[in-house]
Design a protein around this motif. Structure first.
Motif, PDB file in Angstrom:
ATOM      1  N   GLY A  35       0.817  -1.207   0.000  1.00 43.96           N
ATOM      2  CA  GLY A  35       0.000   0.000   0.000  1.00 43.96           C
ATOM      3  C   GLY A  35       0.844   1.248   0.000  1.00 43.96           C
ATOM      4  N   LEU A  36       0.177   2.363   0.277  1.00 43.31           N
ATOM      5  CA  LEU A  36       0.823   3.660   0.327  1.00 43.31           C
ATOM      6  C   LEU A  36       1.024   4.070   1.788  1.00 43.31           C
ATOM      7  CD1 LEU A  36       1.750   6.339  -1.007  1.00 43.31           C
ATOM      8  CD2 LEU A  36      -0.661   7.059  -0.931  1.00 43.31           C
ATOM      9  N   VAL A  37       2.232   4.480   2.125  1.00 44.20           N
ATOM     10  CA  VAL A  37       2.541   4.868   3.504  1.00 44.20           C
ATOM     11  C   VAL A  37       3.502   6.048   3.481  1.00 44.20           C
ATOM     12  CG1 VAL A  37       4.466   3.230   3.688  1.00 44.20           C
ATOM     13  CG2 VAL A  37       3.271   3.964   5.766  1.00 44.20           C
ATOM     14  N   GLN A  38       3.432   6.877   4.509  1.00 45.34           N
ATOM     15  CA  GLN A  38       4.363   7.995   4.600  1.00 45.34           C
ATOM     16  C   GLN A  38       5.715   7.528   5.106  1.00 45.34           C
ATOM     17  OE1 GLN A  38       2.438  10.990   7.039  1.00 45.34           O
ATOM     18  NE2 GLN A  38       1.632  12.019   5.219  1.00 45.34           N
ATOM     19  N   ALA A  39       6.741   8.286   4.758  1.00 44.65           N
ATOM     20  CA  ALA A  39       8.080   7.990   5.251  1.00 44.65           C
ATOM     21  C   ALA A  39       8.062   7.916   6.777  1.00 44.65           C
ATOM     22  CB  ALA A  39       9.065   9.051   4.778  1.00 44.65           C
ATOM     23  N   GLY A  40       8.758   6.916   7.307  1.00 43.85           N
ATOM     24  CA  GLY A  40       8.776   6.689   8.748  1.00 43.85           C
ATOM     25  C   GLY A  40       7.713   5.723   9.227  1.00 43.85           C
ATOM     26  N   GLY A  41       6.785   5.395   8.351  1.00 44.20           N
ATOM     27  CA  GLY A  41       5.699   4.492   8.706  1.00 44.20           C
ATOM     28  C   GLY A  41       6.082   3.032   8.586  1.00 44.20           C
ATOM     29  N   SER A  42       5.076   2.183   8.788  1.00 46.90           N
ATOM     30  CA  SER A  42       5.295   0.735   8.786  1.00 46.90           C
ATOM     31  C   SER A  42       4.246   0.033   7.924  1.00 46.90           C
ATOM     32  CB  SER A  42       5.205   0.187  10.212  1.00 46.90           C
ATOM     33  OG  SER A  42       6.190   0.738  11.039  1.00 46.90           O
ATOM     34  N   LEU A  43       4.639  -1.112   7.413  1.00 46.74           N
ATOM     35  CA  LEU A  43       3.736  -2.014   6.706  1.00 46.74           C
ATOM     36  C   LEU A  43       4.141  -3.436   7.030  1.00 46.74           C
ATOM     37  CD1 LEU A  43       3.344  -0.607   3.056  1.00 46.74           C
ATOM     38  CD2 LEU A  43       1.540  -0.766   4.780  1.00 46.74           C
TER      39      LEU A  43
END
Length: 124
Positions: free
Chosen positions: A10-18
């Motif tokens: 998916g789409l996530v902002q920098a610093g995020g997690s998946l």
């Protein structure tokens, strides 16, 4: 014949997690070493992480070491990739791979089975 199906991209902002998942069917899951590879636009497919048949050994590329964690659940025929502290340069299609050997080779040509891939996009 082993079938692999990835999910969780998916789409996530920098610093995020998946967390990516790869469900296997059609073979004896515990007899395969498993790995995650990724391919960014215009670039070759590259190794990201691998795990042994039992899950006792894991190994990572330098670019993801310390941020990504690979794991597997042989009872559920599933391998996971937990991705933390994501960076825009992690943007790629992520592929799950199965290898009859005891360890996944970093050379993608040597993996035996592939999933269809899941897109991960990290925005800055």
């Amino acid at each position: 014949q082993v079938q692999l199906v990835e999910s969780g991209g998916g789409l996530v902002q920098a610093g995020g997690s998946l967390r990516l998942s790869c469900a296997a069917s059609g073979g004896t899951f515990s007899s395969y070493a498993m790995g995650w590879f990724r391919q960014a636009p215009g670039k070759e497919r590259e190794f990201a992480a691998g795990i042994s048949r039992s899950g006792s050994a894991t190994y990572y590329s330098d670019s993801v070491k310390g941020r990504f964690t690979i794991s597997r659940d042989n009872a559920k025929n599933t391998v996971y990739l937990q991705m933390n502290s994501l960076k825009p340069e992690d943007t790629a299609v992520y592929y799950c791979a199965a290898d009859r050997s005891s360890a996944v080779s970093p050379d993608p040509k040597k993996s035996d089975y592939w999933g269809q891939g899941t897109q991960v996009t990290v925005s800055s």
